[in-house]
Write a protein that holds these residues in place. Sequence first.
Motif, PDB file in Angstrom:
ATOM      1  N   ARG A 282     -29.179  26.128 -26.210  1.00 35.24           N
ATOM      2  CA  ARG A 282     -28.114  25.673 -27.294  1.00 35.24           C
ATOM      3  C   ARG A 282     -27.156  26.838 -27.829  1.00 35.24           C
ATOM      4  NH1 ARG A 282     -28.919  21.363 -24.543  1.00 35.24           N
ATOM      5  NH2 ARG A 282     -30.642  19.561 -24.853  1.00 35.24           N
ATOM      6  N   GLY A 283     -27.277  27.938 -27.990  1.00 32.35           N
ATOM      7  CA  GLY A 283     -26.753  28.681 -28.721  1.00 32.35           C
ATOM      8  C   GLY A 283     -27.658  28.709 -30.146  1.00 32.35           C
ATOM      9  N   MET A 301     -40.866  25.729 -22.955  1.00 33.46           N
ATOM     10  CA  MET A 301     -40.592  24.224 -22.685  1.00 33.46           C
ATOM     11  C   MET A 301     -38.988  23.620 -23.062  1.00 33.46           C
ATOM     12  SD  MET A 301     -43.505  22.168 -25.075  1.00 33.46           S
ATOM     13  CE  MET A 301     -43.602  23.793 -26.498  1.00 33.46           C
ATOM     14  N   LEU A 302     -38.871  24.703 -23.979  1.00 31.89           N
ATOM     15  CA  LEU A 302     -37.345  24.779 -24.222  1.00 31.89           C
ATOM     16  C   LEU A 302     -36.304  25.299 -22.789  1.00 31.89           C
ATOM     17  CD1 LEU A 302     -36.801  26.314 -28.201  1.00 31.89           C
ATOM     18  CD2 LEU A 302     -36.593  24.545 -27.270  1.00 31.89           C
ATOM     19  N   ASN A 303     -36.578  26.647 -22.194  1.00 32.27           N
ATOM     20  CA  ASN A 303     -36.265  27.028 -21.541  1.00 32.27           C
ATOM     21  C   ASN A 303     -35.841  25.639 -19.853  1.00 32.27           C
ATOM     22  OD1 ASN A 303     -35.743  28.950 -21.854  1.00 32.27           O
ATOM     23  ND2 ASN A 303     -36.956  30.420 -21.032  1.00 32.27           N
ATOM     24  N   MET A 304     -36.997  24.694 -19.844  1.00 34.23           N
ATOM     25  CA  MET A 304     -36.977  23.452 -19.472  1.00 34.23           C
ATOM     26  C   MET A 304     -35.717  22.235 -19.722  1.00 34.23           C
ATOM     27  SD  MET A 304     -41.021  23.509 -18.231  1.00 34.23           S
ATOM     28  CE  MET A 304     -41.475  24.300 -19.141  1.00 34.23           C
ATOM     29  N   LEU A 305     -36.498  22.346 -20.752  1.00 28.17           N
ATOM     30  CA  LEU A 305     -35.319  21.103 -21.617  1.00 28.17           C
ATOM     31  C   LEU A 305     -34.469  21.237 -21.753  1.00 28.17           C
ATOM     32  CD1 LEU A 305     -37.597  20.245 -24.319  1.00 28.17           C
ATOM     33  CD2 LEU A 305     -37.618  18.854 -22.715  1.00 28.17           C
ATOM     34  N   GLU A 306     -33.255  22.139 -21.719  1.00 29.80           N
ATOM     35  CA  GLU A 306     -32.198  22.606 -22.249  1.00 29.80           C
ATOM     36  C   GLU A 306     -30.605  22.031 -21.428  1.00 29.80           C
ATOM     37  OE1 GLU A 306     -29.747  26.562 -24.215  1.00 29.80           O
ATOM     38  OE2 GLU A 306     -31.655  26.921 -22.013  1.00 29.80           O
ATOM     39  N   SER A 307     -31.524  21.555 -19.840  1.00 33.39           N
ATOM     40  CA  SER A 307     -30.332  21.004 -19.086  1.00 33.39           C
ATOM     41  C   SER A 307     -30.627  19.613 -18.957  1.00 33.39           C
ATOM     42  CB  SER A 307     -30.335  21.588 -17.812  1.00 33.39           C
ATOM     43  OG  SER A 307     -31.797  21.020 -17.275  1.00 33.39           O
ATOM     44  N   LYS A 467     -28.730  31.730 -35.590  1.00 36.14           N
ATOM     45  CA  LYS A 467     -27.614  31.972 -34.685  1.00 36.14           C
ATOM     46  C   LYS A 467     -26.495  32.135 -35.066  1.00 36.14           C
ATOM     47  CE  LYS A 467     -24.810  28.014 -33.713  1.00 36.14           C
ATOM     48  NZ  LYS A 467     -24.069  27.681 -32.542  1.00 36.14           N
ATOM     49  N   ASP A 468     -25.873  32.952 -33.888  1.00 38.30           N
ATOM     50  CA  ASP A 468     -24.690  33.675 -33.853  1.00 38.30           C
ATOM     51  C   ASP A 468     -25.741  35.176 -34.867  1.00 38.30           C
ATOM     52  OD1 ASP A 468     -22.941  32.083 -33.014  1.00 38.30           O
ATOM     53  OD2 ASP A 468     -22.665  31.186 -35.352  1.00 38.30           O
ATOM     54  N   ASN A 493     -35.430  18.131 -33.070  1.00 37.86           N
ATOM     55  CA  ASN A 493     -34.631  16.835 -34.570  1.00 37.86           C
ATOM     56  C   ASN A 493     -33.364  17.665 -34.868  1.00 37.86           C
ATOM     57  OD1 ASN A 493     -36.821  15.318 -33.595  1.00 37.86           O
ATOM     58  ND2 ASN A 493     -38.465  15.663 -35.172  1.00 37.86           N
ATOM     59  N   ILE A 494     -34.082  18.870 -35.349  1.00 34.65           N
ATOM     60  CA  ILE A 494     -32.348  19.465 -35.778  1.00 34.65           C
ATOM     61  C   ILE A 494     -31.286  19.658 -35.332  1.00 34.65           C
ATOM     62  CG2 ILE A 494     -31.564  21.488 -37.410  1.00 34.65           C
ATOM     63  CD1 ILE A 494     -35.121  20.828 -38.536  1.00 34.65           C
ATOM     64  N   ILE A 495     -31.804  20.488 -34.556  1.00 37.00           N
ATOM     65  CA  ILE A 495     -30.448  20.798 -33.179  1.00 37.00           C
ATOM     66  C   ILE A 495     -30.084  19.271 -32.756  1.00 37.00           C
ATOM     67  CG2 ILE A 495     -30.375  22.389 -31.299  1.00 37.00           C
ATOM     68  CD1 ILE A 495     -32.360  24.424 -32.387  1.00 37.00           C
ATOM     69  N   ASP A 496     -30.806  18.655 -31.691  1.00 43.87           N
ATOM     70  CA  ASP A 496     -30.425  18.230 -30.579  1.00 43.87           C
ATOM     71  C   ASP A 496     -30.203  17.023 -31.881  1.00 43.87           C
ATOM     72  OD1 ASP A 496     -30.413  18.945 -27.746  1.00 43.87           O
ATOM     73  OD2 ASP A 496     -32.162  19.783 -29.102  1.00 43.87           O
ATOM     74  N   PHE A 497     -30.499  16.295 -33.154  1.00 45.57           N
ATOM     75  CA  PHE A 497     -30.781  14.865 -32.652  1.00 45.57           C
ATOM     76  C   PHE A 497     -29.860  14.955 -34.722  1.00 45.57           C
ATOM     77  CE2 PHE A 497     -33.341  14.079 -29.916  1.00 45.57           C
ATOM     78  CZ  PHE A 497     -32.496  13.509 -29.447  1.00 45.57           C
ATOM     79  N   GLY A 498     -28.860  16.412 -35.109  1.00 47.70           N
ATOM     80  CA  GLY A 498     -28.868  16.097 -37.015  1.00 47.70           C
ATOM     81  C   GLY A 498     -29.899  16.266 -37.640  1.00 47.70           C
TER      82      GLY A 498
END
Length: 587
Positions: A282-283, A301-307, A467-468, A493-498
């Motif tokens: 997610r960037g 895990m992240l590669n599977m969950l990103e979609s 990030k960047d 929790n941080i990236i997807d749920f803020g």
Amino acid sequence: MKRLLALAAFSTILCAHRTTMFPPVRGTREMVGAANNFEVEAGFRILTQGGNAVDAGVATILAASVTEQARFGIGGEIPILIKMSGKPAIAISGVGVAPGRATIEFYRSRKPEPWEDADHMPPIPSQGILATTIPGVFDGIILALSEFGTMSFEQVSAPAIEYSEGFPIGEEFAAFIHNTQKILELWPTSRSFFLPGGAAPNRGDIFREPALGKTFRELVQAEKKARGKRAAKLKAVRDLFYQGSLAKRMAAFSESNGGLISYDDLKKFHAETDQPRSTSYRGYQILKPGFWTQGPVMLEMLNMLESYDLRAMGHNSPEYLHTVVEAAKLAFADRDRYYGDPKFSQIPEQTLLSKDYGAERRKLIDPQHASMESRPGSIGEPGHMPTTSASAHGSVQDTTCVNVVDRKGNVFSATPSGAWLPSVIAGDTGIPFGSRLQTLLLTPGHPNQLQPGKRPRVTLSPTIVLKDGQPFLALSTPGGDNQDQALLQVLLNIIDFGMSPQEAVEAPRFQTEHFYASFAFHEFVPGKLNLENRIPKSTADKLSAMGHRVSLTGEWSNSSAPTVIQISNGTLQGGADPRRSRFIFGR
């Protein structure tokens, strides 16, 4: 009326943010997260004296080797991630190797240790002098200090030496000594180190470690006597440990007490640098140590969950938990089958970390049913896994964590581990031997099969997120096999749920045991899913209906305990998990 409206608006603002047990820690200059106040003070002391994040990280680790020996000692192992401002990130492997005499034949014909059941004992002992790899952490931190730090060993070891003279022992350290007293008493050197006067200390007692303090002072003197510039002086410190009198005393103790470590083993060992492995999510760019650790599990895990639209599923909803747990099972199956020391085995790294492979693996996730098998990807020849009878998880005492960010934006993340209690103290050195050899397998042809000179695949898994191209997060945790599950949940929790870092570490977590355990018996427990009981029973019931073998555990029972530092918009935000009384401070 206006007052009521104002109060209602204020109440709405308060309700938009979660109340945390540990107060949020924020700053603009520098921050240190670790296991206790002594460790954080040591790192922060170095920062205030002008040291950078690496200097402070090394000081924190040395302080942990004194004040947190329940979980970590200086004879253990460590992976480190370092991101210096404006430079590429680097990984350091301070992971010790199997001694030259540690062979499959030796362990297959070994006799039971005093604490073992002769009819049911692990392939390699889970503790004691036969479970010992070459101490790796010390060379790892000296390499980090030499290549990326600015201070002398004398400066960064000063807090640890001070604490070795006496500090009030904490609840966990004192409890571990009490609980392992019978085993510690098997080794006279451990008995005199941990049970001064023959009695285990109580919490709050002043605990002293004169033998370890003396060793640290010997290392300082080696630096002072050495000629040349800073690098040459640090080399003299390192050489005393691995080639000088300390090495000779450690080797002599090992050989005279039935251990396998020789002076030649110590002399040959060297920590090394490596390139972090990474993926995008997610960037964000997620950095982990390589396949000599379990770190790439998170990347898979992240590669599977990103979609998936995880946010739309709802935090800790049945759909969310099922999806993340099933992705974890698939990634751990790959770990169990393919990960090991790349210097000894061909690891299919590019395939395992590719987005295409993640997409293929994702197809195996049934949205309605829990899987019950270990399903590694079909890459090359089929492999064999250890076959042992089940034994209780959680016996390993595991690890600690250190995260540091300095005022120049340098980032240090590490998981110091090994040489935990009950440890064998190497003679008069005060150095505890570790027990990481137990994580190697006797399974023929496996990438993590025991061989002399080989690193065991460790569970240790520090993390840096960019990030960047700029640091965004530093996070690490203890927890054995649970580390990357826990860190994944905090990251989501941080990236997807803020969530803020403190909210993220305190949120209730799951722990699957659907993998081959890294320690002792290497047991496989299909479908086992532990949920902290702050997750509603209705959610647990729905997961059970999907086939998960759910166990509701205590409110704060998850075995991991991360610290997190977030860097964004000129602000540092810290998170310290109350599950093991983690500690963080910044300014």
